[in-house]
Design an enzyme around this catalytic site. Sequence first.
Site, PDB file in Angstrom:
ATOM      1  N   ARG A 101     -11.216 -17.307 -42.270  1.00 35.89           N
ATOM      2  CA  ARG A 101     -11.039 -16.084 -41.459  1.00 35.89           C
ATOM      3  C   ARG A 101      -9.703 -16.216 -40.740  1.00 35.89           C
ATOM      4  NH1 ARG A 101     -15.069 -12.808 -37.477  1.00 35.89           N
ATOM      5  NH2 ARG A 101     -15.720 -12.134 -39.540  1.00 35.89           N
ATOM      6  N   HIS A 128     -12.263  -7.109 -45.369  1.00 34.32           N
ATOM      7  CA  HIS A 128     -13.443  -7.893 -44.983  1.00 34.32           C
ATOM      8  C   HIS A 128     -14.441  -7.776 -46.141  1.00 34.32           C
ATOM      9  CE1 HIS A 128     -16.220 -10.038 -42.649  1.00 34.32           C
ATOM     10  NE2 HIS A 128     -16.381  -9.240 -41.604  1.00 34.32           N
ATOM     11  N   GLN A 131     -18.270  -8.384 -45.670  1.00 32.51           N
ATOM     12  CA  GLN A 131     -18.977  -7.346 -44.915  1.00 32.51           C
ATOM     13  C   GLN A 131     -19.293  -6.138 -45.790  1.00 32.51           C
ATOM     14  OE1 GLN A 131     -19.887  -7.392 -41.383  1.00 32.51           O
ATOM     15  NE2 GLN A 131     -21.142  -5.749 -42.231  1.00 32.51           N
ATOM     16  N   ASP A 218     -16.661   1.160 -36.745  1.00 37.14           N
ATOM     17  CA  ASP A 218     -16.207  -0.207 -36.439  1.00 37.14           C
ATOM     18  C   ASP A 218     -15.412  -0.113 -35.137  1.00 37.14           C
ATOM     19  OD1 ASP A 218     -15.376  -2.881 -36.591  1.00 37.14           O
ATOM     20  OD2 ASP A 218     -13.829  -2.501 -38.115  1.00 37.14           O
ATOM     21  N   CYS A 257     -20.615  -2.736 -38.526  1.00 39.04           N
ATOM     22  CA  CYS A 257     -20.538  -4.141 -38.947  1.00 39.04           C
ATOM     23  C   CYS A 257     -20.784  -5.103 -37.791  1.00 39.04           C
ATOM     24  CB  CYS A 257     -19.200  -4.413 -39.631  1.00 39.04           C
ATOM     25  SG  CYS A 257     -17.771  -4.192 -38.557  1.00 39.04           S
ATOM     26  N   ARG A 285     -25.591  -9.971 -44.487  1.00 42.94           N
ATOM     27  CA  ARG A 285     -24.429 -10.839 -44.667  1.00 42.94           C
ATOM     28  C   ARG A 285     -24.854 -12.129 -45.360  1.00 42.94           C
ATOM     29  NH1 ARG A 285     -20.090 -10.258 -41.436  1.00 42.94           N
ATOM     30  NH2 ARG A 285     -19.241 -11.733 -42.941  1.00 42.94           N
TER      31      ARG A 285
HETATM   32  N1   CP Z   1     -19.213  -8.366 -38.710  1.00 41.78           N
HETATM   33  C1   CP Z   1     -18.664  -9.589 -38.537  1.00 41.78           C
HETATM   34  O1   CP Z   1     -17.862 -10.073 -39.336  1.00 41.78           O
HETATM   35  O2   CP Z   1     -19.117 -10.219 -37.425  1.00 41.78           O
HETATM   36  P1   CP Z   1     -18.519 -11.558 -36.816  1.00 41.78           P
HETATM   37  O3   CP Z   1     -17.127 -11.247 -36.338  1.00 41.78           O
HETATM   38  O4   CP Z   1     -19.454 -11.893 -35.686  1.00 41.78           O
HETATM   39  O5   CP Z   1     -18.502 -12.619 -37.860  1.00 41.78           O
HETATM   40  N1  NVA Z   2     -12.245  -4.575 -37.700  1.00 47.09           N
HETATM   41  C1  NVA Z   2     -12.933  -5.614 -36.964  1.00 47.09           C
HETATM   42  C2  NVA Z   2     -14.074  -6.148 -37.749  1.00 47.09           C
HETATM   43  C3  NVA Z   2     -14.915  -7.153 -37.002  1.00 47.09           C
HETATM   44  C4  NVA Z   2     -16.018  -7.725 -37.827  1.00 47.09           C
HETATM   45  C5  NVA Z   2     -11.957  -6.701 -36.602  1.00 47.09           C
HETATM   46  O1  NVA Z   2     -11.137  -7.089 -37.442  1.00 47.09           O
HETATM   47  O2  NVA Z   2     -11.998  -7.185 -35.475  1.00 47.09           O
END
Ligand code: CP
Ligand code: NVA
Length: 298
Positions: A101, A128, A131, A218, A257, A285
Amino acid sequence: MKHLLSIEELDAGQLNGLIDSAVQLKAERGNHSSQPLAGQTWAMIFTKSSTRTRVSFEVGVRELGGSIMFLSSNDIQLGRGEPIKDTARVLGRMIHGCIIRTFDQQDVVDFSEFGNIPTINALTDEEHPCQILADLLTVKEKLGTWEGKKVVFIGDGDNNMSRSWIWAAKYLGFELVVAAPASCMPPQQWIDKVNAPNVTLCTDPVEAVRGADIINTDVWLSMGQEGQAEKEALFGDYQVNAQLLSNAAKDHIVLHCLPAYRDKEITEEILELHADTIFQQAENRLHAQKAVLAAIAR
Ligand code: CP
Ligand code: NVA
């Protein structure tokens, strides 16, 4: 599949295959007939915060027979400037797969090339993919199919989730409307590259939501954009609330999400009304990522 770096690089067959595999893995949870990660050690390198992604991968790798270590980028030399390609060449000689990530999509691509081990994008600024797989699984469970459904993504039209939904719509063929302020739409060059006639961009949230079966939102400010008050101020009309949803189809579902910021992108009332779907989406997930792990483990 060797890696999961983006939804962009998949096709309809692979997407459907992963969702079908997730359905099966969910049904047989606790009673898996095979352990594709037996004897393997995986790592997670995270440069951003996470609850769902981190926990679901830790549980998923273990349930498939592997072991996993969490490496915050602050705790490894990557955080002090060691290049991703060096990190990849070291880890690639020791572990069997890596889940990353981070901010820059290129870091995930570089890791996959230099590490030469299965690599999974656990969120970048660009996409993502894990997700969206869970989101599609949830749609399938709740509505039976996405075929013939009208999907709306409302909020920041140019973030990792909107882009992931746009690629999914292109490959799976459902109608997708992205509702966002004009300055928060993907660049025209990117839209031209995707070339999905079933995806439309709309600055009018009411028009976008009219007759929609799936309303998906989101955060307005993604990780790394904290404090951008000017950007956040653009989204006032794009909140998912009862009034906006009165325009949607009668049996619509709402997806988020998570994490959700109440009374920003979604009201407390709507989040709680649709909590059953939204937390099923969060649980999914785990199942979707197990399908990915099983597909790419070597
Ligand atoms: N939706 C999602 O990716 O959640 P986290 O940031 O908690 O992993
Ligand atoms: N768009 C958001 C998604 C979080 C799961 C971010 O990148 O923070």
